[in-house]
Design a protein around this motif. Structure first.
Motif, PDB file in Angstrom:
ATOM      1  N   VAL A  67       0.836  -1.188   0.000  1.00 52.67           N
ATOM      2  CA  VAL A  67       0.000   0.000   0.000  1.00 52.67           C
ATOM      3  C   VAL A  67       0.877   1.246   0.000  1.00 52.67           C
ATOM      4  O   VAL A  67       2.022   1.222   0.462  1.00 52.67           O
ATOM      5  N   TYR A  68       0.298   2.320  -0.504  1.00 56.30           N
ATOM      6  CA  TYR A  68       0.945   3.624  -0.455  1.00 56.30           C
ATOM      7  C   TYR A  68       0.274   4.458   0.621  1.00 56.30           C
ATOM      8  O   TYR A  68      -0.956   4.619   0.630  1.00 56.30           O
ATOM      9  N   ARG A  69       1.084   4.982   1.546  1.00 58.60           N
ATOM     10  CA  ARG A  69       0.570   5.841   2.607  1.00 58.60           C
ATOM     11  C   ARG A  69       0.473   7.265   2.076  1.00 58.60           C
ATOM     12  O   ARG A  69       1.497   7.910   1.843  1.00 58.60           O
ATOM     13  N   THR A  70      -0.729   7.761   1.906  1.00 55.31           N
ATOM     14  CA  THR A  70      -0.919   9.052   1.244  1.00 55.31           C
ATOM     15  C   THR A  70      -0.589  10.236   2.139  1.00 55.31           C
ATOM     16  O   THR A  70      -0.286  11.324   1.636  1.00 55.31           O
ATOM     17  N   GLY A  71      -0.683  10.070   3.457  1.00 59.67           N
ATOM     18  CA  GLY A  71      -0.540  11.208   4.349  1.00 59.67           C
ATOM     19  C   GLY A  71      -1.797  12.062   4.405  1.00 59.67           C
ATOM     20  O   GLY A  71      -1.809  13.111   5.057  1.00 59.67           O
ATOM     21  N   ASP A  72      -2.863  11.609   3.742  1.00 62.08           N
ATOM     22  CA  ASP A  72      -4.142  12.323   3.753  1.00 62.08           C
ATOM     23  C   ASP A  72      -5.087  11.700   4.780  1.00 62.08           C
ATOM     24  O   ASP A  72      -5.087  10.483   4.981  1.00 62.08           O
ATOM     25  N   ARG A  73      -5.903  12.541   5.406  1.00 60.84           N
ATOM     26  CA  ARG A  73      -6.938  12.070   6.332  1.00 60.84           C
ATOM     27  C   ARG A  73      -8.238  11.899   5.564  1.00 60.84           C
ATOM     28  O   ARG A  73      -8.596  12.702   4.704  1.00 60.84           O
ATOM     29  N   ALA A  74      -8.945  10.827   5.884  1.00 65.69           N
ATOM     30  CA  ALA A  74     -10.230  10.558   5.241  1.00 65.69           C
ATOM     31  C   ALA A  74     -11.079   9.736   6.193  1.00 65.69           C
ATOM     32  O   ALA A  74     -10.611   9.263   7.243  1.00 65.69           O
ATOM     33  N   ARG A  75     -12.331   9.556   5.815  1.00 63.22           N
ATOM     34  CA  ARG A  75     -13.209   8.648   6.566  1.00 63.22           C
ATOM     35  C   ARG A  75     -14.241   8.078   5.606  1.00 63.22           C
ATOM     36  O   ARG A  75     -14.597   8.686   4.596  1.00 63.22           O
ATOM     37  N   TRP A  76     -14.673   6.875   5.940  1.00 64.89           N
ATOM     38  CA  TRP A  76     -15.739   6.239   5.171  1.00 64.89           C
ATOM     39  C   TRP A  76     -17.091   6.785   5.613  1.00 64.89           C
ATOM     40  O   TRP A  76     -17.324   7.005   6.797  1.00 64.89           O
ATOM     41  N   ARG A  77     -17.973   6.982   4.672  1.00 61.28           N
ATOM     42  CA  ARG A  77     -19.356   7.323   4.976  1.00 61.28           C
ATOM     43  C   ARG A  77     -20.202   6.058   4.929  1.00 61.28           C
ATOM     44  O   ARG A  77     -19.810   5.039   4.359  1.00 61.28           O
ATOM     45  N   ALA A  78     -21.366   6.126   5.502  1.00 63.46           N
ATOM     46  CA  ALA A  78     -22.252   4.957   5.551  1.00 63.46           C
ATOM     47  C   ALA A  78     -22.675   4.498   4.157  1.00 63.46           C
ATOM     48  O   ALA A  78     -23.031   3.329   3.960  1.00 63.46           O
ATOM     49  N   ASP A  79     -22.649   5.413   3.171  1.00 69.20           N
ATOM     50  CA  ASP A  79     -23.059   5.038   1.815  1.00 69.20           C
ATOM     51  C   ASP A  79     -21.931   4.413   1.003  1.00 69.20           C
ATOM     52  O   ASP A  79     -22.072   4.165  -0.198  1.00 69.20           O
ATOM     53  N   GLY A  80     -20.772   4.167   1.643  1.00 73.76           N
ATOM     54  CA  GLY A  80     -19.663   3.515   0.954  1.00 73.76           C
ATOM     55  C   GLY A  80     -18.725   4.458   0.233  1.00 73.76           C
ATOM     56  O   GLY A  80     -17.799   4.009  -0.451  1.00 73.76           O
ATOM     57  N   ASN A  81     -18.932   5.763   0.373  1.00 72.43           N
ATOM     58  CA  ASN A  81     -18.060   6.745  -0.249  1.00 72.43           C
ATOM     59  C   ASN A  81     -17.060   7.304   0.762  1.00 72.43           C
ATOM     60  O   ASN A  81     -17.293   7.263   1.971  1.00 72.43           O
ATOM     61  N   LEU A  82     -15.966   7.854   0.215  1.00 72.24           N
ATOM     62  CA  LEU A  82     -14.926   8.444   1.043  1.00 72.24           C
ATOM     63  C   LEU A  82     -15.101   9.952   1.134  1.00 72.24           C
ATOM     64  O   LEU A  82     -15.489  10.604   0.156  1.00 72.24           O
ATOM     65  N   GLU A  83     -14.773  10.495   2.289  1.00 69.23           N
ATOM     66  CA  GLU A  83     -14.761  11.935   2.481  1.00 69.23           C
ATOM     67  C   GLU A  83     -13.338  12.359   2.821  1.00 69.23           C
ATOM     68  O   GLU A  83     -12.710  11.801   3.723  1.00 69.23           O
ATOM     69  N   TYR A  84     -12.820  13.344   2.077  1.00 65.10           N
ATOM     70  CA  TYR A  84     -11.461  13.841   2.281  1.00 65.10           C
ATOM     71  C   TYR A  84     -11.464  14.877   3.400  1.00 65.10           C
ATOM     72  O   TYR A  84     -12.276  15.795   3.414  1.00 65.10           O
ATOM     73  N   LEU A  85     -10.507  14.739   4.347  1.00 65.43           N
ATOM     74  CA  LEU A  85     -10.494  15.605   5.528  1.00 65.43           C
ATOM     75  C   LEU A  85      -9.227  16.443   5.652  1.00 65.43           C
ATOM     76  O   LEU A  85      -9.035  17.109   6.667  1.00 65.43           O
ATOM     77  N   GLY A  86      -8.357  16.403   4.654  1.00 65.19           N
ATOM     78  CA  GLY A  86      -7.140  17.211   4.719  1.00 65.19           C
ATOM     79  C   GLY A  86      -5.895  16.377   4.951  1.00 65.19           C
ATOM     80  O   GLY A  86      -5.911  15.158   4.833  1.00 65.19           O
ATOM     81  N   ARG A  87      -4.804  17.044   5.323  1.00 62.05           N
ATOM     82  CA  ARG A  87      -3.524  16.383   5.519  1.00 62.05           C
ATOM     83  C   ARG A  87      -3.314  15.980   6.973  1.00 62.05           C
ATOM     84  O   ARG A  87      -3.836  16.603   7.887  1.00 62.05           O
ATOM     85  N   LEU A  88      -2.495  14.932   7.158  1.00 63.17           N
ATOM     86  CA  LEU A  88      -2.087  14.537   8.507  1.00 63.17           C
ATOM     87  C   LEU A  88      -0.998  15.461   9.037  1.00 63.17           C
ATOM     88  O   LEU A  88      -0.889  15.685  10.232  1.00 63.17           O
ATOM     89  N   ASP A  89      -0.164  15.973   8.132  1.00 58.98           N
ATOM     90  CA  ASP A  89       0.898  16.886   8.533  1.00 58.98           C
ATOM     91  C   ASP A  89       0.457  18.319   8.238  1.00 58.98           C
ATOM     92  O   ASP A  89      -0.671  18.570   7.838  1.00 58.98           O
ATOM     93  N   HIS A  90       1.349  19.250   8.439  1.00 53.18           N
ATOM     94  CA  HIS A  90       1.032  20.661   8.198  1.00 53.18           C
ATOM     95  C   HIS A  90       1.978  21.174   7.113  1.00 53.18           C
ATOM     96  O   HIS A  90       3.198  21.105   7.250  1.00 53.18           O
ATOM     97  N   GLN A  91       1.395  21.681   6.016  1.00 51.35           N
ATOM     98  CA  GLN A  91       2.201  22.114   4.894  1.00 51.35           C
ATOM     99  C   GLN A  91       1.839  23.558   4.534  1.00 51.35           C
ATOM    100  O   GLN A  91       0.707  23.982   4.700  1.00 51.35           O
ATOM    101  N   VAL A  92       2.822  24.252   4.029  1.00 48.71           N
ATOM    102  CA  VAL A  92       2.615  25.589   3.512  1.00 48.71           C
ATOM    103  C   VAL A  92       3.104  25.579   2.062  1.00 48.71           C
ATOM    104  O   VAL A  92       4.210  25.124   1.771  1.00 48.71           O
ATOM    105  N   LYS A  93       2.254  26.039   1.134  1.00 50.25           N
ATOM    106  CA  LYS A  93       2.634  26.093  -0.280  1.00 50.25           C
ATOM    107  C   LYS A  93       2.979  27.536  -0.636  1.00 50.25           C
ATOM    108  O   LYS A  93       2.207  28.448  -0.367  1.00 50.25           O
ATOM    109  N   LEU A  94       4.166  27.711  -1.227  1.00 47.51           N
ATOM    110  CA  LEU A  94       4.622  29.042  -1.637  1.00 47.51           C
ATOM    111  C   LEU A  94       4.737  29.081  -3.153  1.00 47.51           C
ATOM    112  O   LEU A  94       5.496  28.318  -3.730  1.00 47.51           O
ATOM    113  N   ARG A  95       3.965  29.958  -3.795  1.00 44.10           N
ATOM    114  CA  ARG A  95       4.007  30.139  -5.236  1.00 44.10           C
ATOM    115  C   ARG A  95       3.926  28.815  -5.987  1.00 44.10           C
ATOM    116  O   ARG A  95       4.655  28.556  -6.941  1.00 44.10           O
ATOM    117  N   GLY A  96       3.050  27.942  -5.559  1.00 45.78           N
ATOM    118  CA  GLY A  96       2.830  26.665  -6.242  1.00 45.78           C
ATOM    119  C   GLY A  96       3.851  25.605  -5.931  1.00 45.78           C
ATOM    120  O   GLY A  96       3.814  24.546  -6.527  1.00 45.78           O
TER     121      GLY A  96
END
Length: 390
Positions: A361-390
């Protein structure tokens, strides 16, 4: 392939790419050899990519707009033996001592035949190495194979049914993996590829005019770029031929699409959210969007059929429905790993036993959760990142 007033038929594209391939083979390019590619959005860009693959090599895209130090690092880190570019760009690139093929030089392809070189490559051979910055301090090259790309389109075919009648845009930089879906989505299905000039990509009004003029049917966008297009489309009166708008590259707030749905409905074009990662070949999940989903924030749907998605806790065990955890991906889309980064590869691509199966498996570093309808909901990053000029 269309770039402004320039056009190439498939026969012309094939012949020009074959000449590039023969020139690269003469420079020692073959299966799994890396070839750096630094070209602006042009016919030569598409010819160069295809020529590298026909030679058996894997392309390493370098965006000419990147900072000098990033280009220097990527050239040195990749170890590419050849650089495909134009003379004016070569003068801006850091000196590396590698061999250079300038496609705009008169004698660069002299004597190179227009017939295919016949190099034998398989699904296991590298197709491209795209660098992603992530949170490790230095860019890292993801090793992606022909098999990774081919299965992306075969696995998603039952949803899209793309054919030769489609008109695609190459909207994104070839150094961003969204371009892989755009480029090969068009060419592998026999469709038309409209290369969007850089300045047009930065002007929603100009892009809208291009979409209407070329009768584009498949548009791929980041949500932030599409917000500008919504505003431009509301202010204008152009007739579009869109069938599909596919989102990726960043989190989507479906509520932002309310003005579009109010004007167009949700059946033509169809809007789809596809969460994805470079390390898992562009797209991971599929979520059709509808007008009644305006309050569903960051819904990313279900995994592509040949991928598996797991939401795991800190002990790498599955969490119950509704509980946040780290999103981990398994299946046919996973990269070989990172170029010359065995420690990072071992950290991010791991073997675990989950639900009774041993999987890589690939560890994405993204937070998510399963919904009761079988779909995924994206909740953001596990770490803290700052993006500068892309």
């Amino acid at each position: 392939v269309v770039v402004e007033d320039q056009r190439l038929s498939y026969a012309e594209l094939d012949a020009r790419a074959n000449r590039v391939a023969h020139a690269l083979i003469a420079h020692g390019v073959g299966p799994d050899r890396l070839v750096a590619l630094c070209l602006e959005r042009s016919l030569e860009l598409v010819v160069g990519v295809l020529g590298i693959l026909k030679a058996g090599g894997a392309y390493v895209p370098l965006d000419p707009a990147y900072p000098h130090e990033r280009l220097r690092f990527m050239l040195a880190d990749s170890g590419a033996g050849v650089l495909v570019t134009r003379r004016e760009l070569q003068e801006r690139l850091p000196g590396t001592g590698i061999e250079i093929l300038c496609l705009d030089e008169a004698d660069a392809l002299a004597g190179c035949p227009e017939i295919a070189p016949g190099v034998r490559i398989g699904p296991e051979h590298l197709a491209y190495v795209i660098y992603t910055s992530g949170s490790t301090g230095q860019p890292k090259g993801c090793l992606m194979t022909h098999g990774n790309i081919a299965r992306l389109f075969s696995a998603t075919a039952p949803w899209f049914h793309f054919g030769r009648e489609e008109v695609w845009t190459l909207f994104h930089s070839v150094a961003f993996d969204f371009s892989v879906w755009e480029l090969w989505g068009a060419l592998c299905h026999g469709g038309k590829l409209v290369v969007v000039p850089y300045l047009t990509s930065r002007s929603p009004e100009a892009l809208l005019e291009l979409l209407a003029a070329e009768r584009v049917t498949v548009l791929n966008q980041t949500p932030s770029a599409f917000r500008g297009l919504i505003q431009a489309e509301e202010a204008g009166d152009l007739e579009l031929a869109l069938k599909w708008v596919i989102f990726g590259g960043e989190a989507l707030n479906v509520a932002d699409l309310a003005p579009w749905f109010a004007r167009h409905g949700d059946t033509l074009p169809r809007l789809v959210n596809m969460y994805g990662i470079t390390e898992t070949t562009v797209h991971v999940t599929y979520q059709p969007l509808s007008a009644d989903m305006s309050e569903a924030v960051n819904l990313i749907g279900r995994p592509i059929p040949d991928l598996s998605a797991y939401v795991l806790d800190a002990h790498l065990q599955p969490v119950p429905i509704g509980v946040p955890g780290e999103l981990c991906i398994a299946g046919a889309g996973l990269a070989r790993g990172y170029l010359k980064r065995p420690e990072l590869t071992a950290e991010k691509f791991i073997e675990i036993e989950v639900l009774g199966r041993r999987e890589r498996v690939y560890r994405t570093g993204d937070r998510a959760r399963w919904r009761a309808d079988g779909n995924l909901e994206y909740l953001g990053r596990l770490d803290h990142q700052v993006k500068l000029r892309g």
